[in-house]
Design a protein around this motif. Structure first.
Motif, PDB file in Angstrom:
ATOM      1  N   LEU A  40      85.429  71.401  11.686  1.00 43.49           N
ATOM      2  CA  LEU A  40      84.604  70.913  12.792  1.00 43.49           C
ATOM      3  C   LEU A  40      84.979  69.483  13.147  1.00 43.49           C
ATOM      4  N   ALA A  41      85.161  68.650  12.140  1.00 44.86           N
ATOM      5  CA  ALA A  41      85.550  67.262  12.384  1.00 44.86           C
ATOM      6  C   ALA A  41      86.908  67.196  13.078  1.00 44.86           C
ATOM      7  N   GLU A  42      87.842  68.025  12.634  1.00 44.35           N
ATOM      8  CA  GLU A  42      89.170  68.050  13.264  1.00 44.35           C
ATOM      9  C   GLU A  42      89.072  68.529  14.710  1.00 44.35           C
ATOM     10  N   THR A  43      88.241  69.531  14.943  1.00 41.72           N
ATOM     11  CA  THR A  43      88.064  70.066  16.290  1.00 41.72           C
ATOM     12  C   THR A  43      87.420  69.028  17.206  1.00 41.72           C
ATOM     13  N   LYS A  44      86.431  68.311  16.685  1.00 39.27           N
ATOM     14  CA  LYS A  44      85.797  67.250  17.488  1.00 39.27           C
ATOM     15  C   LYS A  44      86.816  66.166  17.839  1.00 39.27           C
ATOM     16  N   LYS A  45      87.648  65.796  16.875  1.00 41.61           N
ATOM     17  CA  LYS A  45      88.679  64.779  17.116  1.00 41.61           C
ATOM     18  C   LYS A  45      89.648  65.268  18.189  1.00 41.61           C
ATOM     19  N   GLN A  46      90.063  66.517  18.088  1.00 39.89           N
ATOM     20  CA  GLN A  46      90.974  67.087  19.077  1.00 39.89           C
ATOM     21  C   GLN A  46      90.312  67.130  20.455  1.00 39.89           C
ATOM     22  N   LEU A  50      91.691  65.420  23.833  1.00 41.50           N
ATOM     23  CA  LEU A  50      91.915  66.182  25.058  1.00 41.50           C
ATOM     24  C   LEU A  50      91.122  65.609  26.230  1.00 41.50           C
ATOM     25  N   GLN A  51      89.911  65.155  25.969  1.00 39.44           N
ATOM     26  CA  GLN A  51      89.110  64.534  27.024  1.00 39.44           C
ATOM     27  C   GLN A  51      89.786  63.254  27.516  1.00 39.44           C
ATOM     28  N   ASN A  52      90.304  62.465  26.596  1.00 41.82           N
ATOM     29  CA  ASN A  52      90.997  61.233  26.984  1.00 41.82           C
ATOM     30  C   ASN A  52      92.242  61.554  27.813  1.00 41.82           C
ATOM     31  N   GLU A  53      92.994  62.550  27.375  1.00 43.88           N
ATOM     32  CA  GLU A  53      94.181  62.943  28.123  1.00 43.88           C
ATOM     33  C   GLU A  53      93.805  63.463  29.510  1.00 43.88           C
ATOM     34  N   ALA A  54      92.744  64.227  29.602  1.00 47.77           N
ATOM     35  CA  ALA A  54      92.296  64.750  30.895  1.00 47.77           C
ATOM     36  C   ALA A  54      91.891  63.613  31.826  1.00 47.77           C
TER      37      ALA A  54
END
Length: 74
Positions: A40-46, A50-54
């Motif tokens: 979950l922590a890894e998914t939140k980080k990802q 992705l939000q920053n890249e978007a």
């Protein structure tokens, strides 16, 4: 040994086996919980990445659109 003593010993052994199985399941559940928490922590980080890249892509796209509109208006 009396029947009562034998029954008590069998009960003690059965309780010990139940406790051992219970601890194994608890340990397995704890391990699974830790793994899920890590995933979950890894998914939140990802997700944040992705939000920053978007946001970056949207900003660059907005800038490109503005330049194209500027070129067309000349």
């Amino acid at each position: 040994m009396s029947r009562l003593d034998e029954a008590k010993e069998r009960l003690d052994r059965a309780v010990s086996r139940l406790e051992a199985v219970s601890m194994k399941r608890f340990d397995a559940a704890s391990t699974a919980q830790r793994e899920l928490a890590q995933r979950l922590a890894e998914t939140k980080k990802q997700c944040v990445q992705l939000q920053n890249e978007a946001r970056d892509v949207a900003s660059r796209l907005d800038q490109t659109i503005a330049r194209v509109q500027d070129l067309l208006s000349r």
